[in-house]
Write a protein that holds these residues in place. Sequence first.
Motif, short mmCIF file in Angstrom:
data_model
loop_
_atom_site.label_atom_id
_atom_site.label_comp_id
_atom_site.label_asym_id
_atom_site.label_seq_id
_atom_site.Cartn_x
_atom_site.Cartn_y
_atom_site.Cartn_z
N ARG A 1 0.83 -1.21 0.00
CA ARG A 1 0.00 0.00 0.00
C ARG A 1 0.86 1.26 0.00
NH1 ARG A 1 -4.75 1.55 4.30
NH2 ARG A 1 -5.34 3.47 3.25
N ARG B 1 1.39 9.30 -5.85
CA ARG B 1 1.84 10.67 -5.58
C ARG B 1 2.80 11.15 -6.67
NH1 ARG B 1 5.20 10.31 -1.55
NH2 ARG B 1 3.66 9.31 -0.24
N ASP C 1 0.79 4.11 -2.84
CA ASP C 1 0.58 5.53 -2.52
C ASP C 1 1.72 6.39 -3.07
OD1 ASP C 1 -1.74 4.85 -1.24
OD2 ASP C 1 -0.90 5.02 0.80
#
Length: 161
Positions: free
Chosen positions: A96, A104, A100
């Motif tokens: 995860r 980003r 992420d």
Amino acid sequence: LYLLRRAERRVAIETRHFLHTLKGLVPAYGGLYPALRAMADVQGGMVEERLKRHLSTRKNALEIMAAVAHDLRSPALESLAERLQEAQEGLDRPTRVLGDALGRIEQETLHAAKEAIGSAPIRLLIPMLVLMVPPILVLALYPAVARLIALIGGTGPGMTW
């Protein structure tokens, strides 16, 4: 300044590719260190060269990620190393965290592209003025200059062009 921006873009592109590949390898290899070892064997970019160098030392996976981030001066990899440290403490899952970080980086890339597109008309203004105004002036002034030349040349105002 151009070369610095170019190097930053190259690092950002290779970092994005590295994270995308690593995100798929971590579940397949069962951990971050085996996935890093597999990436160093397969890939051949700038990130992977630094990865190979740090894998030859006796560092754990998080120290290797932090060292690679420091070598490349990549804020994205530095934040990823910090978040992976938090994930190791049980606050989040590594896959995860990788997802992420990849999201980003993609958002930052999209924002930078939109910003570059927005500033393009300003950057193109001076070349357009230099290259477009003289031909337009020549075309606009041609009839008047042609008549003036005809008047000076003595052919008279009755000459048609």
